[in-house]
Write a protein that holds these residues in place. Structure first.
Motif, PDB file in Angstrom:
ATOM      1  N   ASP A  51      -6.543  53.065  -6.117  1.00  0.00           N
ATOM      2  CA  ASP A  51      -5.567  52.639  -7.122  1.00  0.00           C
ATOM      3  C   ASP A  51      -5.197  53.801  -8.040  1.00  0.00           C
ATOM      4  OD1 ASP A  51      -4.159  50.303  -8.496  1.00  0.00           O
ATOM      5  OD2 ASP A  51      -5.357  51.104 -10.151  1.00  0.00           O
ATOM      6  N   ALA A  52      -6.194  54.607  -8.409  1.00  0.00           N
ATOM      7  CA  ALA A  52      -5.911  55.781  -9.246  1.00  0.00           C
ATOM      8  C   ALA A  52      -5.057  56.788  -8.474  1.00  0.00           C
ATOM      9  CB  ALA A  52      -7.223  56.422  -9.688  1.00  0.00           C
ATOM     10  N   TYR A  53      -5.338  56.957  -7.203  1.00  0.00           N
ATOM     11  CA  TYR A  53      -4.556  57.860  -6.345  1.00  0.00           C
ATOM     12  C   TYR A  53      -3.078  57.473  -6.367  1.00  0.00           C
ATOM     13  CZ  TYR A  53      -3.168  59.779  -1.689  1.00  0.00           C
ATOM     14  OH  TYR A  53      -2.553  60.414  -0.643  1.00  0.00           O
ATOM     15  N   TYR A  54      -2.805  56.182  -6.399  1.00  0.00           N
ATOM     16  CA  TYR A  54      -1.425  55.697  -6.403  1.00  0.00           C
ATOM     17  C   TYR A  54      -0.809  55.685  -7.805  1.00  0.00           C
ATOM     18  CZ  TYR A  54      -0.353  54.250  -1.624  1.00  0.00           C
ATOM     19  OH  TYR A  54      -0.022  54.250  -0.293  1.00  0.00           O
ATOM     20  N   HIS A  55      -1.583  55.293  -8.802  1.00  0.00           N
ATOM     21  CA  HIS A  55      -0.989  54.984 -10.100  1.00  0.00           C
ATOM     22  C   HIS A  55      -1.464  55.847 -11.275  1.00  0.00           C
ATOM     23  CE1 HIS A  55      -0.841  51.035  -7.820  1.00  0.00           C
ATOM     24  NE2 HIS A  55       0.431  51.341  -8.006  1.00  0.00           N
ATOM     25  N   ALA A  56      -2.613  56.492 -11.136  1.00  0.00           N
ATOM     26  CA  ALA A  56      -3.132  57.309 -12.245  1.00  0.00           C
ATOM     27  C   ALA A  56      -3.892  58.500 -11.686  1.00  0.00           C
ATOM     28  CB  ALA A  56      -4.034  56.464 -13.144  1.00  0.00           C
ATOM     29  N   PRO A  57      -3.199  59.440 -11.023  1.00  0.00           N
ATOM     30  CA  PRO A  57      -3.881  60.551 -10.353  1.00  0.00           C
ATOM     31  C   PRO A  57      -4.727  61.414 -11.285  1.00  0.00           C
ATOM     32  CG  PRO A  57      -1.480  60.861 -10.377  1.00  0.00           C
ATOM     33  CD  PRO A  57      -1.739  59.470 -10.803  1.00  0.00           C
ATOM     34  N   GLU A  58      -4.430  61.363 -12.580  1.00  0.00           N
ATOM     35  CA  GLU A  58      -5.235  62.144 -13.526  1.00  0.00           C
ATOM     36  C   GLU A  58      -6.678  61.642 -13.608  1.00  0.00           C
ATOM     37  OE1 GLU A  58      -3.301  58.776 -15.843  1.00  0.00           O
ATOM     38  OE2 GLU A  58      -2.702  60.200 -14.267  1.00  0.00           O
ATOM     39  N   ASN A  59      -6.903  60.400 -13.153  1.00  0.00           N
ATOM     40  CA  ASN A  59      -8.260  59.835 -13.193  1.00  0.00           C
ATOM     41  C   ASN A  59      -9.059  60.116 -11.921  1.00  0.00           C
ATOM     42  OD1 ASN A  59      -7.683  58.714 -15.702  1.00  0.00           O
ATOM     43  ND2 ASN A  59      -7.004  56.768 -14.834  1.00  0.00           N
ATOM     44  N   VAL A  60      -8.408  60.649 -10.902  1.00  0.00           N
ATOM     45  CA  VAL A  60      -9.071  60.850  -9.611  1.00  0.00           C
ATOM     46  C   VAL A  60     -10.275  61.789  -9.696  1.00  0.00           C
ATOM     47  CG1 VAL A  60      -8.763  61.886  -7.320  1.00  0.00           C
ATOM     48  CG2 VAL A  60      -7.121  60.195  -8.161  1.00  0.00           C
ATOM     49  N   PRO A  61     -10.165  62.974 -10.347  1.00  0.00           N
ATOM     50  CA  PRO A  61     -11.320  63.889 -10.370  1.00  0.00           C
ATOM     51  C   PRO A  61     -12.580  63.264 -10.974  1.00  0.00           C
ATOM     52  CG  PRO A  61      -9.330  65.041 -11.038  1.00  0.00           C
ATOM     53  CD  PRO A  61      -8.977  63.592 -10.976  1.00  0.00           C
ATOM     54  N   ALA A  62     -12.431  62.513 -12.062  1.00  0.00           N
ATOM     55  CA  ALA A  62     -13.604  61.897 -12.695  1.00  0.00           C
ATOM     56  C   ALA A  62     -14.225  60.833 -11.788  1.00  0.00           C
ATOM     57  CB  ALA A  62     -13.214  61.290 -14.035  1.00  0.00           C
ATOM     58  N   LEU A  63     -13.386  60.062 -11.121  1.00  0.00           N
ATOM     59  CA  LEU A  63     -13.902  59.030 -10.223  1.00  0.00           C
ATOM     60  C   LEU A  63     -14.606  59.657  -9.016  1.00  0.00           C
ATOM     61  CD1 LEU A  63     -10.881  56.552 -10.314  1.00  0.00           C
ATOM     62  CD2 LEU A  63     -13.151  56.159 -11.274  1.00  0.00           C
ATOM     63  N   LEU A  64     -14.022  60.731  -8.484  1.00  0.00           N
ATOM     64  CA  LEU A  64     -14.657  61.437  -7.375  1.00  0.00           C
ATOM     65  C   LEU A  64     -16.032  61.963  -7.776  1.00  0.00           C
ATOM     66  CD1 LEU A  64     -12.005  63.643  -5.507  1.00  0.00           C
ATOM     67  CD2 LEU A  64     -13.539  61.951  -4.513  1.00  0.00           C
ATOM     68  N   ALA A  65     -16.088  62.543  -8.985  1.00  0.00           N
ATOM     69  CA  ALA A  65     -17.363  63.085  -9.477  1.00  0.00           C
ATOM     70  C   ALA A  65     -18.405  61.980  -9.620  1.00  0.00           C
ATOM     71  CB  ALA A  65     -17.139  63.794 -10.812  1.00  0.00           C
ATOM     72  N   GLU A  98      -9.276  66.471  -0.268  1.00  0.00           N
ATOM     73  CA  GLU A  98      -8.044  66.933   0.395  1.00  0.00           C
ATOM     74  C   GLU A  98      -7.102  65.762   0.655  1.00  0.00           C
ATOM     75  OE1 GLU A  98      -9.425  68.900   3.875  1.00  0.00           O
ATOM     76  OE2 GLU A  98      -9.987  70.756   2.829  1.00  0.00           O
ATOM     77  N   GLN A  99      -7.665  64.622   1.071  1.00  0.00           N
ATOM     78  CA  GLN A  99      -6.841  63.443   1.285  1.00  0.00           C
ATOM     79  C   GLN A  99      -6.163  63.002  -0.008  1.00  0.00           C
ATOM     80  OE1 GLN A  99      -5.631  61.556   3.653  1.00  0.00           O
ATOM     81  NE2 GLN A  99      -4.835  60.014   2.227  1.00  0.00           N
ATOM     82  N   LEU A 100      -6.893  63.043  -1.096  1.00  0.00           N
ATOM     83  CA  LEU A 100      -6.368  62.573  -2.371  1.00  0.00           C
ATOM     84  C   LEU A 100      -5.420  63.571  -3.027  1.00  0.00           C
ATOM     85  CD1 LEU A 100      -9.688  61.000  -3.693  1.00  0.00           C
ATOM     86  CD2 LEU A 100      -7.658  59.770  -2.929  1.00  0.00           C
ATOM     87  N   GLN A 101      -5.363  64.788  -2.493  1.00  0.00           N
ATOM     88  CA  GLN A 101      -4.399  65.782  -2.989  1.00  0.00           C
ATOM     89  C   GLN A 101      -3.051  65.659  -2.287  1.00  0.00           C
ATOM     90  OE1 GLN A 101      -4.968  67.855  -5.624  1.00  0.00           O
ATOM     91  NE2 GLN A 101      -6.881  66.678  -5.742  1.00  0.00           N
ATOM     92  N   ARG A 102      -3.041  64.968  -1.147  1.00  0.00           N
ATOM     93  CA  ARG A 102      -1.779  64.793  -0.423  1.00  0.00           C
ATOM     94  C   ARG A 102      -0.921  63.735  -1.121  1.00  0.00           C
ATOM     95  NH1 ARG A 102      -5.409  64.200   4.259  1.00  0.00           N
ATOM     96  NH2 ARG A 102      -5.631  66.227   5.267  1.00  0.00           N
ATOM     97  N   PRO A 103       0.388  63.811  -0.975  1.00  0.00           N
ATOM     98  CA  PRO A 103       1.237  62.729  -1.500  1.00  0.00           C
ATOM     99  C   PRO A 103       0.909  61.410  -0.803  1.00  0.00           C
ATOM    100  CG  PRO A 103       2.557  64.660  -0.894  1.00  0.00           C
ATOM    101  CD  PRO A 103       1.179  64.893  -0.352  1.00  0.00           C
TER     102      PRO A 103
END
Length: 426
Positions: A51-65, A98-103
């Motif tokens: 959901d973050a990947y689609y709507h709030a990409p700024e939250n992706v790094p923290a969730l991944l960590a 890498e997947q989450l960096q793609r459009p």
């Protein structure tokens, strides 16, 4: 050869994984194919990440960590801070990042499978690494190279002919010169002819185990759960739920169809077709018998209750006041099928066709819009569906007492089953 399946609750943390090792030790002289789900609530977390990947990409790094820390913490608890899972973790999280960096693509289900599948890849890599470090020789295999599906993402349809060859040519040679051993792979995930990742439906690891058992002509399948076997109701909701010792494939399919969460609905057909028995056992008490599912069973027909929350009642009527005949039914069902809306109950009158379905907005919203082009569409949310298998008047009365602040708006029954659609009383 036996197939074991361990769900998320059975591998949720370090003590649970140690318990899995102890269960496997009880079968050290067997040939085992072990199918494992994502750890604990990892699939839910990956859906949040998607959901973050689609709507709030700024939250992706923290969730991944956070996801990485949770898995590496368990690995450290099992094997110490310097452990062989670390380079594997680095590799998997690099691929996921890498997947989450793609459009995002124009197909949400495609992206879902590519992201959420990492739960099983992480759990099986961690557990295989731990078992091998403990001297329990384990061969890790990628389920995407064993189970072939079409390109129906999130609900891949199995190509049985190709899967038979892939699984057979990979797993059987491993055991050819071994009287015992462990092949460990992922539940839930599969692959296409184009090497794309697919999944088999939510909670589909049971189905994975059944597919492999079918293709390998396994002796049996055992599903390890946090309950003593198949119960006649959810013990979290019904404290007096009792275990059913033996069931037929037919009865289990009925319970699964109506929403019993112990066994995935697709699991039974591949086992039935080869008469492979299915056992449901407690990973807390592996010494106990659990429940057994076979072709012929001495089943006691006690009332079994299945409750499905978060339902939506969808009602469709022709705009021109025509009746709900075969032509209109065909159109409505085609749309429901196109948007993969799961039908849990159907009711129709002369002018209205109604279905009770899981409230999945991603599928229902476009479905309602499509139906609205030709029909009048109304719906009620916050609906509950209660199914009682082998009901009697007393069981119906007792169960409805639990929902005394709700009214029955639909009641359907046949000789063996009653279904009640409930709505909160205003």
């Amino acid at each position: 050869m036996k197939v074991f399946k361990f769900g998320g609750a059975s591998v949720k943390d370090a003590p649970a994984i140690e318990n899995l090792k102890n269960i496997l030790h009880r079968y050290e002289n067997e040939q085992l194919v072990v199918v494992i789900s994502a750890m604990g609530k990892t699939t839910n977390f990956l859906e949040k990440l998607l959901d973050a990947y689609y709507h709030a990409p700024e939250n992706v790094p923290a969730l991944l960590a956070e996801l990485r820390t949770s898995h590496e913490t368990v690995a450290a608890q099992l094997m110490g801070t310097e452990n062989p899972f670390q380079p594997q973790s680095e590799r998997l999280f690099t691929l996921l990042n890498e997947q989450l960096q793609r459009p995002t693509s124009d197909n949400f289900d495609y992206d879902y499978d590519r992201v959420v599948s990492f739960g099983e890849l992480l759990s099986t890599t961690l557990i295989s690494t731990y078992l091998n470090a403990q001297g329990v020789e384990t061969q890790w295999l990628d389920a995407r190279q064993l189970i072939r599906t079409d390109n129906t993402y999130r609900e891949g349809h199995v190509d049985w002919t190709v899967t038979q060859k892939l699984a057979g040519n990979t797993i059987k040679p491993y055991f050819q010169n071994r009287a015992h051993g462990i092949v460990l792979t992922q539940g839930f995930i599969a692959g296409t002819a184009e090497n794309q990742t697919t999944t088999l439906g939510r909670e589909g690891s049971d189905y994975s185990a059944a597919i492999l058992a079918h293709t390998l002509d396994a002796e049996s399948v055992t599903v390890w759960k946090d309950v003593p076997g198949i119960l006649n109701a959810d013990p979290k909701r019904f404290p007096n739920a009792v275990k059913i010792d033996t069931l037929t494939y037919h009865e289990t399919v009925e319970l699964a169809y109506y929403g019993a969460s112990v066994i995935h609905p697709k699991t039974l057909r591949p086992l039935h077709n080869k008469q492979i028995p299915l056992f449901v056992k407690s990973f807390f008490h592996p010494e106990n018998e659990g429940s057994q599912i076979t072709q012929h069973a001495d089943t006691v027909e006690i009332p079994s209750c299945i409750v499905k929350d978060n339902q939506l009642l969808l009602s469709v009527s022709p705009r021109d006041f025509s009746i709900i005949g075969v032509e209109n039914l065909s159109k409505i069902l085609d749309v429901l099928s196109e948007y993969r809306v799961k039908i849990n109950l159907i009711q129709n009158s002369a002018l209205t066709f109604s279905v009770c379905t899981d409230n999945v907005p991603l599928r229902l919203q476009p479905c309602i819009e499509a139906l609205g082009k030709e029909f009048v569409v109304k719906f009620n949310e916050d609906i509950r569906l209660v199914t009682i298998r082998h009901y009697d008047s007393e069981s119906e009365k007792e169960i409805l007492k639990m929902f005394d602040k709700e009214e029955v708006i639909i009641r359907q029954n046949n000789r063996h089953t009653i279904q009640l659609v409930l709505r909160q009383i205003n």
